[in-house]
Scaffold this motif. Structure first.
Motif, PDB file in Angstrom:
ATOM      1  N   UNK A   1      32.880  82.552  64.933  1.00 63.98           N
ATOM      2  CA  UNK A   1      33.655  83.789  64.935  1.00 63.98           C
ATOM      3  C   UNK A   1      33.143  84.878  64.010  1.00 63.98           C
ATOM      4  N   UNK A   2      31.949  84.692  63.455  1.00 60.96           N
ATOM      5  CA  UNK A   2      31.379  85.725  62.607  1.00 60.96           C
ATOM      6  C   UNK A   2      29.859  85.611  62.595  1.00 60.96           C
TER       7      UNK A   2
ATOM      8  N   UNK B   1      42.965  89.233  59.316  1.00 63.77           N
ATOM      9  CA  UNK B   1      43.472  87.869  59.148  1.00 63.77           C
ATOM     10  C   UNK B   1      42.511  86.968  58.361  1.00 63.77           C
ATOM     11  N   UNK B   2      41.211  87.165  58.550  1.00 61.68           N
ATOM     12  CA  UNK B   2      40.248  86.373  57.784  1.00 61.68           C
ATOM     13  C   UNK B   2      40.356  86.697  56.297  1.00 61.68           C
ATOM     14  N   UNK B   3      40.357  87.985  55.963  1.00 63.59           N
ATOM     15  CA  UNK B   3      40.467  88.388  54.560  1.00 63.59           C
ATOM     16  C   UNK B   3      41.771  87.870  53.963  1.00 63.59           C
ATOM     17  N   UNK B   4      42.881  87.999  54.686  1.00 60.24           N
ATOM     18  CA  UNK B   4      44.172  87.508  54.195  1.00 60.24           C
ATOM     19  C   UNK B   4      44.123  86.007  53.930  1.00 60.24           C
ATOM     20  N   UNK B   5      43.531  85.251  54.851  1.00 58.39           N
ATOM     21  CA  UNK B   5      43.408  83.805  54.680  1.00 58.39           C
ATOM     22  C   UNK B   5      42.611  83.475  53.420  1.00 58.39           C
ATOM     23  N   UNK B   6      41.490  84.156  53.234  1.00 61.78           N
ATOM     24  CA  UNK B   6      40.651  83.879  52.076  1.00 61.78           C
ATOM     25  C   UNK B   6      41.351  84.264  50.773  1.00 61.78           C
ATOM     26  N   UNK B   7      41.986  85.433  50.740  1.00 59.90           N
ATOM     27  CA  UNK B   7      42.695  85.871  49.531  1.00 59.90           C
ATOM     28  C   UNK B   7      43.825  84.897  49.196  1.00 59.90           C
TER      29      UNK B   7
ATOM     30  N   UNK C   1      32.552  78.406  51.147  1.00 54.55           N
ATOM     31  CA  UNK C   1      32.009  77.896  52.413  1.00 54.55           C
ATOM     32  C   UNK C   1      33.059  77.059  53.136  1.00 54.55           C
ATOM     33  N   UNK C   2      33.690  76.154  52.420  1.00 54.26           N
ATOM     34  CA  UNK C   2      34.689  75.275  53.035  1.00 54.26           C
ATOM     35  C   UNK C   2      35.846  76.075  53.625  1.00 54.26           C
TER      36      UNK C   2
ATOM     37  N   UNK D   1      38.712  78.564  58.293  1.00 54.37           N
ATOM     38  CA  UNK D   1      39.197  79.706  59.077  1.00 54.37           C
ATOM     39  C   UNK D   1      38.485  79.761  60.424  1.00 54.37           C
ATOM     40  N   UNK D   2      37.194  79.514  60.437  1.00 53.05           N
ATOM     41  CA  UNK D   2      36.383  79.620  61.650  1.00 53.05           C
ATOM     42  C   UNK D   2      36.761  78.584  62.696  1.00 53.05           C
TER      43      UNK D   2
END
Length: 138
Positions: free
Chosen positions: A32-33, A61-67, A127-128, A133-134
């Motif tokens: 997805x990236x 959504x990716x940024x929110x998940x990571x934050x 990475x994990x 997320x991916x």
């Protein structure tokens, strides 16, 4: 302070390249990236490590998940320059040709943590979580 750091610029660049290589190897097979590229004949110093989501609606959504997982992910340059309020800042400007690449990049780029003082454990954690997320169907 910056004068003192400048003496170590090659060391810092080498360390960021090391972390970049670790990210790139860890993200092999991402669905997805897309990953940053290093053109032959150039030495990328990875001031930023920017990945691009395949679809604009995936970025936030990716940024929110990571934050939420304590990763300092950012959306650098998230508004294309020609779309910024006030552009062209009191000067004449003409957009010649397509700016689709700039608009796509602004809508999809995510900057992951990248600085020489990162640890292997921190890079592996990023990475994990990115891989977690991916895996979720988008």
């Amino acid at each position: 302070m910056l004068s003192a750091k400048l003496k170590h610029i090659d060391e810092y660049n080498d360390q960021r390249r090391k972390w970049s290589a670790r990210y790139t190897a860890g993200f092999a097979g991402a669905k997805n990236f897309a990953l940053p590229t290093e053109l032959p004949g150039y030495r990328h110093v990875f001031h930023l490590y920017v990945i691009e989501t395949k679809k604009p609606e995936q970025r936030d959504p990716m940024v929110d998940f990571l934050v939420k997982n304590d990763i300092d992910a950012k959306t650098h340059y998230s508004i294309a320059i020609h779309q910024q309020a006030g552009y062209p800042w009191g000067k004449g400007a003409r957009i010649a040709g397509s700016v689709a690449n700039a608009e796509r990049n602004a809508a999809t780029c995510v900057s992951l943590p990248m600085f020489p003082e990162l640890t292997a454990e921190e890079v592996d954690y990023v990475i994990a979580k990115v891989k977690e997320w991916d895996k979720v169907e988008k």
